[in-house]
Write a protein that holds these residues in place. Structure first.
Motif, PDB file in Angstrom:
ATOM      1  N   PRO A 161      60.844  97.209  58.353  1.00  0.00           N
ATOM      2  CA  PRO A 161      61.435  96.649  57.134  1.00  0.00           C
ATOM      3  C   PRO A 161      62.953  96.734  57.147  1.00  0.00           C
ATOM      4  O   PRO A 161      63.530  97.697  57.641  1.00  0.00           O
ATOM      5  CB  PRO A 161      60.853  97.545  56.032  1.00  0.00           C
ATOM      6  CG  PRO A 161      60.603  98.858  56.699  1.00  0.00           C
ATOM      7  CD  PRO A 161      60.230  98.534  58.109  1.00  0.00           C
ATOM      8  N   PHE A 162      63.600  95.706  56.595  1.00  0.00           N
ATOM      9  CA  PHE A 162      65.051  95.706  56.472  1.00  0.00           C
ATOM     10  C   PHE A 162      65.471  94.750  55.369  1.00  0.00           C
ATOM     11  O   PHE A 162      65.235  93.547  55.458  1.00  0.00           O
ATOM     12  CB  PHE A 162      65.703  95.306  57.800  1.00  0.00           C
ATOM     13  CG  PHE A 162      67.193  95.529  57.860  1.00  0.00           C
ATOM     14  CD1 PHE A 162      67.765  96.709  57.412  1.00  0.00           C
ATOM     15  CD2 PHE A 162      68.032  94.555  58.384  1.00  0.00           C
ATOM     16  CE1 PHE A 162      69.141  96.919  57.488  1.00  0.00           C
ATOM     17  CE2 PHE A 162      69.404  94.750  58.472  1.00  0.00           C
ATOM     18  CZ  PHE A 162      69.945  95.942  58.022  1.00  0.00           C
ATOM     19  N   LEU A 163      66.032  95.298  54.295  1.00  0.00           N
ATOM     20  CA  LEU A 163      66.590  94.515  53.192  1.00  0.00           C
ATOM     21  C   LEU A 163      65.588  93.528  52.603  1.00  0.00           C
ATOM     22  O   LEU A 163      65.874  92.342  52.397  1.00  0.00           O
ATOM     23  CB  LEU A 163      67.848  93.772  53.668  1.00  0.00           C
ATOM     24  CG  LEU A 163      68.950  94.663  54.273  1.00  0.00           C
ATOM     25  CD1 LEU A 163      70.097  93.819  54.790  1.00  0.00           C
ATOM     26  CD2 LEU A 163      69.439  95.679  53.261  1.00  0.00           C
ATOM     27  N   GLY A 164      64.375  94.009  52.341  1.00  0.00           N
ATOM     28  CA  GLY A 164      63.357  93.187  51.687  1.00  0.00           C
ATOM     29  C   GLY A 164      62.575  92.289  52.613  1.00  0.00           C
ATOM     30  O   GLY A 164      61.736  91.505  52.160  1.00  0.00           O
ATOM     31  N   ILE A 165      62.823  92.395  53.921  1.00  0.00           N
ATOM     32  CA  ILE A 165      62.164  91.528  54.903  1.00  0.00           C
ATOM     33  C   ILE A 165      61.626  92.387  56.044  1.00  0.00           C
ATOM     34  O   ILE A 165      62.241  93.371  56.434  1.00  0.00           O
ATOM     35  CB  ILE A 165      63.157  90.474  55.432  1.00  0.00           C
ATOM     36  CG1 ILE A 165      63.452  89.454  54.327  1.00  0.00           C
ATOM     37  CG2 ILE A 165      62.639  89.762  56.663  1.00  0.00           C
ATOM     38  CD1 ILE A 165      64.532  88.468  54.668  1.00  0.00           C
ATOM     39  N   SER A 166      60.451  92.033  56.570  1.00  0.00           N
ATOM     40  CA  SER A 166      59.894  92.752  57.719  1.00  0.00           C
ATOM     41  C   SER A 166      60.219  91.977  58.992  1.00  0.00           C
ATOM     42  O   SER A 166      60.004  90.764  59.073  1.00  0.00           O
ATOM     43  CB  SER A 166      58.377  92.914  57.570  1.00  0.00           C
ATOM     44  OG  SER A 166      57.732  91.664  57.624  1.00  0.00           O
ATOM     45  N   LEU A 167      60.759  92.686  59.991  1.00  0.00           N
ATOM     46  CA  LEU A 167      61.165  92.071  61.260  1.00  0.00           C
ATOM     47  C   LEU A 167      60.167  92.414  62.356  1.00  0.00           C
ATOM     48  O   LEU A 167      59.720  93.556  62.459  1.00  0.00           O
ATOM     49  CB  LEU A 167      62.550  92.579  61.674  1.00  0.00           C
ATOM     50  CG  LEU A 167      63.686  92.475  60.643  1.00  0.00           C
ATOM     51  CD1 LEU A 167      64.944  93.126  61.189  1.00  0.00           C
ATOM     52  CD2 LEU A 167      63.953  91.021  60.289  1.00  0.00           C
TER      53      LEU A 167
END
Length: 598
Positions: free
Chosen positions: A332-338
């Motif tokens: 997760p990073f800033l509301g988004i999953s990478l």
């Protein structure tokens, strides 16, 4: 803070003719110099007036401190008294009590927020304006929060670049435990000195700010209160040392031969050294360190833990810190999953989705916008609704997520807005650009509603390091430069305060002059600095000094707006020789002032 807001703040600096001074500070700091004489500028009339203007754009200005004073209470204060009060505070500064507020976090815990009085926030803003150019010149290029013109999109773009172009698929997530509450004051002030802030008066005031007493908790011995104007900048100063330490281990490591391009230097390091490649992306106290293999990730995780403990006396949160293989799991990073997935060419590239927590937040935010639109159906609430649903379009696979969200929210939209929706209206440019394939749009108040389920992925581009409010080139990238004539007169106008008028009047007067480009609202003639500022609704009838209640006119037009004597009116009309359109505008101002038309 949005990029549009940053553009406004940058333009504000030009309104008060401080852009050249801040540019000079930035360039001195960029060349490795230090600044000693900051105090006089920080508490000069122009900088104080600029601080008031900048604070007006801050939503927190409407939140009162322990004295229950908010921005609305200061707007009518005469400018000379306002400036005198701030300068008096500076001579023997003693911070007021800080109000404590607890904000719920997604994990059920609460985040402590410290809210200084509005006077203290204005005071902090004065200091922030003169030290920020020094810091910006020294900050690491890949820290993306609490900085001019940077956003979550820029941080995400950098993360995607490292995954796709550099093929770094092992990521170390670093989260500092209670970061804002555990910053060491002594170490922080030394870092301020090291970064180039060498004015001892300013540093002494900053030390007092850090030790401000919190209601019910006593005097702070460590940490920077979240809620203060200076706290975000100070947090970046604290972690800037770590940012550059990461870079020194690879990106800026000296090579045997000088290379003009960083890609060539990186290739040389990979082939001729045993160094391990990694790059960091920081957003506040959340780090993502992208590595090429698991062993490197383990080493950098351990090294970061020791560095933070030994150098800054900070602890890593074991709950939120981890090592992830992006080819097997998402991060997760800033509301988004990478996540790194195979593409058509057989290589790995980033595929991202909106996190479930972010989706839940969007649901509640959109539902609140729907309820607001239902209760107050007008163009303003329609535009608010449209702006609400455009978040998180940075995820590559966000279309799937928004299809699902659109289906869920359609029940609420049909139940609450069915009677308001029609098929009549005109499509806006934004709608045509974003939804050109969409047929049969829905309208409220003649404005099309953005369809949630049709939101598409927005391609991200890496942040340009040239974009800064402290160089002419950077400002030209952010907005169109004022032409030379306007620029010259604006600089002169910025130094000519009407000290018997309120701080809001003086601030709105400059804004209105700039908006009208120095031209009279009635005759359209360029006035330069020879103008009057007319109150559309007179103060005697409840009119305020707000921007929307002021208009720039020539002295003769102003006299004619208020004239009641027939002989005076005749003389002024003969002098001005107004056409039908100008006379219509003049009479409108007379009507609004409660005076008979001509």
């Amino acid at each position: 803070m949005t990029k549009n807001t940053i553009h406004k703040l940058s333009r504000n600096t030009e309104y008060y003719a401080l852009d050249k001074y801040f540019d000079d500070i930035y360039h001195v700091s960029k060349r490795g110099g230090s600044l000693k004489n900051l105090y006089d500028t920080a508490f000069s009339p122009r900088n104080i007036a600029l601080a008031f203007r900048n604070l007006k754009f801050n939503k927190g200005s409407k939140t009162p401190g322990v004295d229950d004073v908010h921005i609305g209470n200061l707007k009518s204060k005469p400018l000379n008294i306002f400036i005198r009060d701030i300068q008096k505070m500076a001579k023997n500064y003693k911070p007021s009590l800080v109000r404590r507020v607890w904000i719920p976090k997604p994990n059920g815990k609460k985040r402590p927020i410290g809210i200084p009085t509005l006077a203290d926030r204005l005071f902090q803003q004065c200091i922030k304006q003169v030290i920020e150019p020094i810091c910006e010149a020294k900050f690491h290029p890949h820290s993306y929060v609490f900085r001019p013109n940077r956003s979550t999109s820029d941080a995400l773009a950098r993360a995607l670049f490292l995954m796709n172009q550099n093929e770094l698929h092992y990521v170390v997530d670093i989260d500092i435990q209670s970061f804002f509450d555990t910053i060491d004051h002594g170490k922080l002030l030394k870092q301020c000195w090291a970064i180039g802030i060498r004015d001892k008066k300013i540093l002494s005031i900053m030390s007092k700010m850090l030790k401000a007493e919190v209601v019910g908790e006593g005097i702070s011995t460590k940490g920077t209160p979240q809620g203060g104007i200076l706290s975000p900048l100070l947090s970046n100063i604290c972690l800037n040392e770590l940012d550059w330490w990461y870079t020194s281990q690879w990106a800026t490591f000296p090579t045997k031969y000088p290379y003009k391009r960083t890609s060539h230097a990186a290739r040389a390091l990979r082939g001729n050294s045993k160094l391990k490649e990694f790059h960091s992306v920081r957003y506040a106290d959340d780090f993502k360190i992208f590595c090429r293999d698991y062993k490197t990730a383990v080493k950098i995780f351990a090294a970061t833990r020791l560095w933070l403990k030994d150098r800054l006396n900070l602890q890593i949160s074991s709950e939120k810190s981890s090592i992830t293989n992006l080819r097997k799991k998402s991060s997760p990073f800033l509301g988004i999953s990478l996540r790194a997935c195979h593409n058509k060419n057989g290589k790995f590239s980033c595929r991202s989705r909106v996190l479930d927590k972010a989706m839940e937040t969007m649901k509640s935010t959109i539902k609140a916008a729907i309820i607001k639109l239902q209760k107050h159906p007008n163009p303003s609430t329609v535009l608010f609704y449209n702006s609400t649903i455009l978040g998180y379009s940075s995820a590559t696979d966000c279309t799937t997520d928004f299809h699902r969200l659109g289906y869920i929210m359609s029940f609420s939209i049909n139940a609450r807005l069915k009677k308001l929706i029609s098929n009549k209206g005109s499509l806006t440019k934004t709608y045509r650009r974003k939804y050109k394939w969409k047929s049969s749009p829905k309208f409220i108040c003649g404005i099309p509603l953005f369809p949630i389920s049709e939101i598409r992925h927005r391609k991200l581009f890496q942040f340009s390091q040239k974009m800064t409010p402290y160089t002419q080139e950077g400002r030209q990238m952010m907005h169109k430069e004022l032409d030379s004539l306007l620029k010259r007169d604006l600089e002169h106008l910025a130094s000519q305060f009407e000290i018997d008028q309120s701080i809001e009047y003086n601030d709105s007067r400059i804004s209105k002059w700039s908006l009208q480009k120095g031209r009279c609202a009635v005759t359209k003639n360029y006035l330069g600095i020879n103008f009057h500022c007319h109150h559309i609704t007179p103060r005697s009838k409840g009119g305020s000094d707000h921007f929307s209640n002021l208009v720039i006119v020539s002295p003769e037009v102003h006299r004619l707006i208020h004239a009641t004597d027939s002989q005076t009116i005749t003389v002024l009309l003969n002098e001005l020789k107004l056409n039908k359109i100008s006379l219509r505008k003049l009479n409108k101002f007379r009507e609004q002032a409660g005076i008979n038309t001509i």
